[in-house]
Design a protein around this motif. Structure first.
Motif, PDB file in Angstrom:
ATOM      1  N   THR A 158       0.845  -1.200   0.000  1.00  0.00           N
ATOM      2  CA  THR A 158       0.000   0.000   0.000  1.00  0.00           C
ATOM      3  C   THR A 158       0.882   1.252   0.000  1.00  0.00           C
ATOM      4  O   THR A 158       1.963   1.268   0.586  1.00  0.00           O
ATOM      5  N   GLU A 173      -5.154   5.822   0.934  1.00  0.00           N
ATOM      6  CA  GLU A 173      -4.107   4.898   0.481  1.00  0.00           C
ATOM      7  C   GLU A 173      -4.538   4.146  -0.760  1.00  0.00           C
ATOM      8  O   GLU A 173      -5.737   4.086  -1.074  1.00  0.00           O
ATOM      9  N   SER A 174      -3.559   3.598  -1.442  1.00  0.00           N
ATOM     10  CA  SER A 174      -3.889   2.764  -2.600  1.00  0.00           C
ATOM     11  C   SER A 174      -3.083   1.476  -2.581  1.00  0.00           C
ATOM     12  O   SER A 174      -1.952   1.438  -2.087  1.00  0.00           O
ATOM     13  N   ILE A 175      -3.684   0.424  -3.131  1.00  0.00           N
ATOM     14  CA  ILE A 175      -3.011  -0.870  -3.286  1.00  0.00           C
ATOM     15  C   ILE A 175      -2.230  -0.811  -4.597  1.00  0.00           C
ATOM     16  O   ILE A 175      -2.754  -0.346  -5.614  1.00  0.00           O
TER      17      ILE A 175
END
Length: 306
Positions: free
Chosen positions: A232, A283-285
């Motif tokens: 992440t 957040e980002s994966i």
């Protein structure tokens, strides 16, 4: 041998080759190289002779490393070729010189194939893949795909890290440019009438994977996609990387991001940050899987049906 397929993705900045096992859906080997195909495209409207030569060399290099028959490879090319007025001549020349036969795909097909790869990747990483928004920052275009269970809506936006950097070097108004893009993206998302808080944020391509790698203590030479996959990245990580780049020498930045990416990485981070803001996400994966994986998987699935 017939369970293996080689897919080739010739992007606006990167050239990526994959040898893939259709039976077990596994990567056998891969090769990536920066070719800077979109260099000067904004000014001239054409793919330059220098860029074509870099591509030819990269192709020949990849054939040696991956050991494949160029006639059997499934090859796609994207935004730079869509934009260039000399793309047909360039593709004919590449076929003559290397035997690779490229197909120019449009933004919709690029989005469909990238999404296919990402869905497989999310399953592999055991991450819920029902509702997510996928960001794919390319060299010449940026795709945003909203996936809701088995349906998706996609839009290809006409800006990427290379084209935006070239524009910025001329006009110096990156942030007002990004504000306009933000409005365009917001318009697309608003038209879908979705509750974005029900969607996770997934990002693929060079900028997100580079930031994830730096966060994990890797550099360009120690990059390990297996560790990066599923990592992440949050807004603090973006600021942290921008700080590093501002205070490092060109050599240090090259070690972190690789040759041919140094001048684009900051613009890439600003584009990534813009999408965080539009989606209002923390957040980002991050996934390394993208178009070339999608091309391979798509071929494998079609072959199973036949």
């Amino acid at each position: 041998m017939n369970n293996q397929i080689v897919s080739v993705d010739l992007g606006s900045n990167s050239f990526r080759v994959l040898k893939y096992d259709c039976l077990n859906h596994k990567i056998i080997s891969e090769h990536n190289e920066v070719v800077g195909m979109a260099d000067g495209l904004i000014d001239t409207g054409i793919i330059s002779k220098e860029a074509i030569n870099r591509v030819v060399n990269a192709i020949k290099h990849s054939i040696e490393i991956i050991n494949y028959n160029p006639k059997d490879a499934i090859c796609v090319t994207t935004a730079a070729m869509r934009k260039a007025s000399n793309s047909q001549e360039v593709l004919a020349y590449l076929k003559k010189e290397t035997q690779l036969d490229f197909n120019i795909i449009d933004g919709d097909e690029e989005a469909r194939l990238t999404l296919l790869a990402v869905k497989y990747a999310l399953k592999r990483e055991k991450i819920n893949s029902d509702n997510f928004i996928l960001l794919d920052i390319g060299g010449g275009s940026t795709e945003i795909i909203v996936n809701t269970k088995d349906e998706y809506k996609a839009k290809s936006f006409d800006f990427g890290i290379v084209t935006m950097t070239q524009k910025f070097l001329k006009t110096h108004n990156l942030h007002s440019d990004l504000e306009n893009k933000k409005m365009e993206i917001k318009q697309f998302l608003d038209s879908l009438n979705l509750n974005l808080s029900n969607y996770s944020f997934v990002a693929t391509a060079g900028t997100p994977t580079t930031i994830a790698a730096i966060k994990l203590g890797q550099d360009f030479f120690s990059y390990d996609r297996n560790i990066v996959n599923g990592a992440t990245v949050n807004l603090e990580d973006l600021s942290y990387c921008l700080d590093i780049f501002k205070n490092s020498s060109k050599e240090e930045i090259t070690r972190l991001v690789g040759r041919g990416r140094v001048e684009f990485i900051e613009v890439g981070i600003f584009i990534y940050k813009t999408i965080f803001e539009v989606l209002n996400k923390k957040e980002s994966i991050v996934l390394d899987d993208g178009l070339r994986e999608g091309v391979a998987i798509n071929y494998c699935l079609k072959k199973c049906k036949d």
